[in-house]
Design an enzyme around this catalytic site. Sequence first.
Site, PDB file in Angstrom:
ATOM      1  N   ASP A 108     -36.542  19.730  25.373  1.00 19.12           N
ATOM      2  CA  ASP A 108     -36.402  20.017  23.952  1.00 19.12           C
ATOM      3  C   ASP A 108     -35.312  19.158  23.330  1.00 19.12           C
ATOM      4  O   ASP A 108     -35.505  18.510  22.306  1.00 19.12           O
ATOM      5  CB  ASP A 108     -36.120  21.507  23.712  1.00 19.12           C
ATOM      6  CG  ASP A 108     -34.996  22.048  24.597  1.00 19.12           C
ATOM      7  OD1 ASP A 108     -34.387  21.261  25.368  1.00 19.12           O
ATOM      8  OD2 ASP A 108     -34.722  23.255  24.532  1.00 19.12           O
ATOM      9  N   ASP A 111     -28.309  16.842  24.961  1.00 23.16           N
ATOM     10  CA  ASP A 111     -26.998  16.991  24.332  1.00 23.16           C
ATOM     11  C   ASP A 111     -26.011  16.152  25.138  1.00 23.16           C
ATOM     12  O   ASP A 111     -25.897  14.947  24.937  1.00 23.16           O
ATOM     13  CB  ASP A 111     -26.673  18.490  24.320  1.00 23.16           C
ATOM     14  CG  ASP A 111     -25.411  18.834  23.570  1.00 23.16           C
ATOM     15  OD1 ASP A 111     -24.755  17.912  23.048  1.00 23.16           O
ATOM     16  OD2 ASP A 111     -25.055  20.014  23.510  1.00 23.16           O
ATOM     17  N   LYS A 139     -28.816  14.324  20.773  1.00 17.18           N
ATOM     18  CA  LYS A 139     -27.504  14.229  20.114  1.00 17.18           C
ATOM     19  C   LYS A 139     -26.734  13.133  20.839  1.00 17.18           C
ATOM     20  O   LYS A 139     -25.931  13.407  21.726  1.00 17.18           O
ATOM     21  CB  LYS A 139     -26.743  15.549  20.247  1.00 17.18           C
ATOM     22  CG  LYS A 139     -27.416  16.761  19.629  1.00 17.18           C
ATOM     23  CD  LYS A 139     -26.512  17.993  19.828  1.00 17.18           C
ATOM     24  CE  LYS A 139     -27.249  19.287  19.632  1.00 17.18           C
ATOM     25  NZ  LYS A 139     -26.437  20.462  19.984  1.00 17.18           N
ATOM     26  N   PHE A 160     -25.338  22.748  16.430  1.00 16.86           N
ATOM     27  CA  PHE A 160     -26.158  23.646  17.244  1.00 16.86           C
ATOM     28  C   PHE A 160     -27.436  23.970  16.479  1.00 16.86           C
ATOM     29  O   PHE A 160     -27.387  24.549  15.397  1.00 16.86           O
ATOM     30  CB  PHE A 160     -25.416  24.930  17.600  1.00 16.86           C
ATOM     31  CG  PHE A 160     -26.165  25.720  18.646  1.00 16.86           C
ATOM     32  CD1 PHE A 160     -25.986  25.448  19.993  1.00 16.86           C
ATOM     33  CD2 PHE A 160     -27.091  26.687  18.275  1.00 16.86           C
ATOM     34  CE1 PHE A 160     -26.714  26.134  20.961  1.00 16.86           C
ATOM     35  CE2 PHE A 160     -27.818  27.382  19.239  1.00 16.86           C
ATOM     36  CZ  PHE A 160     -27.626  27.096  20.574  1.00 16.86           C
ATOM     37  N   VAL A 161     -28.582  23.566  17.023  1.00 13.18           N
ATOM     38  CA  VAL A 161     -29.846  23.707  16.305  1.00 13.18           C
ATOM     39  C   VAL A 161     -30.740  24.767  16.948  1.00 13.18           C
ATOM     40  O   VAL A 161     -30.590  25.094  18.120  1.00 13.18           O
ATOM     41  CB  VAL A 161     -30.600  22.361  16.225  1.00 13.18           C
ATOM     42  CG1 VAL A 161     -29.823  21.353  15.414  1.00 13.18           C
ATOM     43  CG2 VAL A 161     -30.916  21.817  17.616  1.00 13.18           C
TER      44      VAL A 161
HETATM   45  P1  IMP Z   1     -27.181  19.054  27.997  1.00  8.48           P
HETATM   46  O1  IMP Z   1     -27.138  19.281  29.467  1.00  8.48           O
HETATM   47  O2  IMP Z   1     -25.813  19.186  27.375  1.00  8.48           O
HETATM   48  O3  IMP Z   1     -27.863  17.764  27.621  1.00  8.48           O
HETATM   49  O4  IMP Z   1     -27.976  20.257  27.360  1.00  8.48           O
HETATM   50  C1  IMP Z   1     -29.364  20.340  27.417  1.00  8.48           C
HETATM   51  C2  IMP Z   1     -29.804  21.759  27.221  1.00  8.48           C
HETATM   52  O5  IMP Z   1     -28.863  22.525  26.488  1.00  8.48           O
HETATM   53  C3  IMP Z   1     -31.087  21.816  26.429  1.00  8.48           C
HETATM   54  O6  IMP Z   1     -32.187  21.846  27.274  1.00  8.48           O
HETATM   55  C4  IMP Z   1     -30.952  23.095  25.660  1.00  8.48           C
HETATM   56  O7  IMP Z   1     -31.469  24.156  26.416  1.00  8.48           O
HETATM   57  C5  IMP Z   1     -29.477  23.294  25.496  1.00  8.48           C
HETATM   58  N1  IMP Z   1     -29.012  22.844  24.189  1.00  8.48           N
HETATM   59  C6  IMP Z   1     -28.251  21.770  23.900  1.00  8.48           C
HETATM   60  N2  IMP Z   1     -27.991  21.687  22.589  1.00  8.48           N
HETATM   61  C7  IMP Z   1     -28.632  22.728  22.026  1.00  8.48           C
HETATM   62  C8  IMP Z   1     -28.778  23.177  20.666  1.00  8.48           C
HETATM   63  O8  IMP Z   1     -28.255  22.595  19.694  1.00  8.48           O
HETATM   64  N3  IMP Z   1     -29.553  24.272  20.490  1.00  8.48           N
HETATM   65  C9  IMP Z   1     -30.148  24.945  21.504  1.00  8.48           C
HETATM   66  N4  IMP Z   1     -30.034  24.569  22.777  1.00  8.48           N
HETATM   67  C10 IMP Z   1     -29.284  23.461  23.042  1.00  8.48           C
END
Ligand code: IMP
Length: 187
Positions: A108, A111, A139, A160-161
């Site tokens: 999805d 981040d 992001k 945060f979306v």
């Molecule tokens: P990362 O490991 O920081 O890249 O985070 C990835 C995971 O964090 C995604 O699969 C989402 O489940 C969650 N996530 C990151 N940012 C958001 C957001 O803005 N809204 C909702 N879930 C998020």
Amino acid sequence: MQKTTLYGKMVAEEVEILVDELSIRRRVKELADEISRDYEDLKPLIVAVLRGSFVFVADLIRELEVDAKVDFITLENYEAGCNARGQTRVMADSTSHLSGEHVIVVEDIVDSGLTLHYLYKDFLAREPKSIEIVALLSKASSRRADVRVKYVGFEIPDRFVFGYGLDLQGKYRGLPFVACLKDDREA
Ligand code: IMP
């Protein structure tokens, strides 16, 4: 409570739409066309990262023009709805047979990139023929791990979306657009 009433109220008073419904529909079709061209004759294995990608993957596979297999992995890495980052945990994994497959991971949102970095390494050890990543949202400004996402739907700011599969404290996954709270900058 009626869904439309609730969402209408939120949109008017509290919510900023970052990616609207029509833009999502158009971009999903473009991504599907690109993937269909790249995977012509390859029958890829799509692995959707749950929970947040379930709406995106459902729309994406219906636009694909290649015959794709679909599997799911459930990861947990956020405290419900807040910005605190926890560890990545695999909650359920039905993707044991990646050997020899052309794997497309469907996420999805990327981040920090830590989740996909973890998943990519895990999947690579299972000897697929290839792995690529498609993410609806990215992001880029908050990236902490080096992860190559071949297909990106939209670059968004570090907010945060929720909506279109993503939740805010367990709610609003059914919104047809991607939004954030207007006053989340101090959160
Ligand atoms: P990362 O490991 O920081 O890249 O985070 C990835 C995971 O964090 C995604 O699969 C989402 O489940 C969650 N996530 C990151 N940012 C958001 C957001 O803005 N809204 C909702 N879930 C998020």
